[in-house]
Design an enzyme around this catalytic site. Structure first.
Site, short mmCIF file in Angstrom:
data_model
loop_
_atom_site.label_atom_id
_atom_site.label_comp_id
_atom_site.label_asym_id
_atom_site.label_seq_id
_atom_site.Cartn_x
_atom_site.Cartn_y
_atom_site.Cartn_z
N GLY A 1 0.37 -1.16 -0.25
CA GLY A 1 -0.25 -0.11 0.01
C GLY A 1 0.92 1.36 0.03
O GLY A 1 0.14 2.20 0.28
N SER A 2 2.04 1.12 -0.70
CA SER A 2 2.39 2.34 -0.09
C SER A 2 2.94 3.59 -1.47
O SER A 2 2.42 4.79 -1.08
CB SER A 2 3.98 2.26 -0.44
OG SER A 2 4.49 1.84 -2.15
N ASN A 3 1.35 2.80 -2.39
CA ASN A 3 1.14 3.58 -3.21
C ASN A 3 0.04 4.66 -3.20
O ASN A 3 -0.84 5.55 -2.79
CB ASN A 3 1.03 2.86 -4.74
CG ASN A 3 2.14 3.48 -5.91
OD1 ASN A 3 2.43 4.29 -6.72
ND2 ASN A 3 2.31 2.36 -5.38
N MET B 1 -3.86 -7.55 -6.84
CA MET B 1 -3.78 -8.50 -7.23
C MET B 1 -4.69 -9.52 -8.10
O MET B 1 -4.70 -10.84 -7.78
CB MET B 1 -2.69 -9.58 -6.59
CG MET B 1 -1.12 -8.25 -6.18
SD MET B 1 -0.34 -7.83 -7.27
CE MET B 1 0.42 -9.26 -7.48
N ARG B 2 -5.40 -8.77 -8.39
CA ARG B 2 -6.60 -9.96 -8.95
C ARG B 2 -7.03 -9.25 -10.99
O ARG B 2 -6.93 -8.29 -10.79
CB ARG B 2 -7.87 -9.64 -8.42
CG ARG B 2 -7.51 -10.43 -7.09
CD ARG B 2 -8.59 -10.47 -7.02
NE ARG B 2 -8.81 -10.93 -4.90
CZ ARG B 2 -9.13 -11.97 -4.38
NH1 ARG B 2 -9.50 -12.61 -5.93
NH2 ARG B 2 -9.16 -12.55 -3.88
N ILE C 1 -9.27 -9.07 -13.49
CA ILE C 1 -10.57 -8.04 -13.42
C ILE C 1 -11.32 -9.41 -14.38
O ILE C 1 -10.78 -9.24 -15.48
CB ILE C 1 -10.89 -6.79 -13.48
CG1 ILE C 1 -9.74 -6.42 -12.58
CG2 ILE C 1 -12.06 -6.44 -13.10
CD1 ILE C 1 -9.86 -4.86 -12.59
N HIS D 1 1.90 -0.15 -13.62
CA HIS D 1 2.50 -1.68 -13.43
C HIS D 1 3.54 -1.07 -13.40
O HIS D 1 3.86 -0.24 -14.88
CB HIS D 1 2.12 -2.58 -15.00
CG HIS D 1 2.73 -3.34 -15.82
ND1 HIS D 1 1.68 -3.93 -14.55
CD2 HIS D 1 3.87 -3.13 -15.85
CE1 HIS D 1 2.85 -5.40 -15.08
NE2 HIS D 1 3.98 -5.22 -15.95
#
Ligand code: GRF
Length: 198
Positions: A17-19, A87-88, A90, A106
């Site tokens: 979660g750094s972004n 990380m899924r 869609i 990305h």
């Protein structure tokens, strides 16, 4: 929740979660002119700890993930769905419903090194130039229309850790700026070409 006049976003994450944290701080500083309605995660992860610390509401998705996310988005009504390490893959129906409303970051210069562990892929490949890509999400894996790219020239003496930290630095410097533009200046997409502002 108090709704400001600003455009609104939700941020989806699965990891550190750094972004997410950088985006929240930039919005608190008034640099990212957007209201962050909440963090949405698909599992327990460090991003939740950051949300608690920053006092941002968070939601943990239970199965069925995509149906529950659809309901949540229906309630929150964000202008933009921001992926930051979610990380899924869609499903198509979801992408179709929210096309040009989902943005991803990305850590490579797409179309090079799509998918998982992109920084490691570039490192192991011996790439001399890599970078970051911010793009709209389409039905493919990391194939959607490109909004922004920034290249990074690598140094021969960098190890993987150094490359990761340089990539993350680039992400943190640029994601909020790009989101700010598309939220506040608008954009159009001609074939695959995204034109921001103007
Ligand atoms: C970032 O490198 C992003 O490009 C990728 O996932 C990573 C998330 O990092 N999609 P963090 O959770 O924001 O620290």
């Amino acid at each position: 929740m108090f709704r400001s006049e600003l455009p609104s976003v939700v941020i989806l994450a699965s990891g550190s979660g750094s972004n997410f944290e950088t985006l929240v701080n930039k919005s608190f500083e008034g640099k990212l002119r957007a209201q962050i309605l909440g963090l949405i995660v698909d599992k327990e992860c460090y991003a939740i700890t950051r949300a608690e610390r920053l006092n941002v509401p968070y939601y943990v998705l239970n199965k069925p993930i995509w149906e529950n996310l659809e309901v949540l988005l229906g309630n929150l009504k964000p202008d933009l769905i921001v992926l930051a390490g979610f990380m899924r893959i869609i499903p198509d129906w979801f992408v179709k419903k929210y096309y040009l409303k989902i943005v991803n970051i990305h850590p490579s210069l797409l179309p090079a090194f799509p998918g998982k562990d992109a920084i490691k892929q570039a490192y192991n490949y011996g790439a001399k130039v890599t970078g970051i890509t911010i793009h709209f999400v389409d039905e493919g894996v990391d194939t959607g229309p490109i909004i922004f790219q920034k290249a990074l020239q690598t140094e021969d003496n960098w190890d993987l850790e150094k490359l990761e930290s340089e990539i993350h630095k680039l992400e943190h410097e640029n994601y909020w700026r790009v989101l700010n533009k598309i939220l506040n200046e608008g954009f159009k997409v001609e074939n695959r070409k995204v034109v921001v502002g103007g």
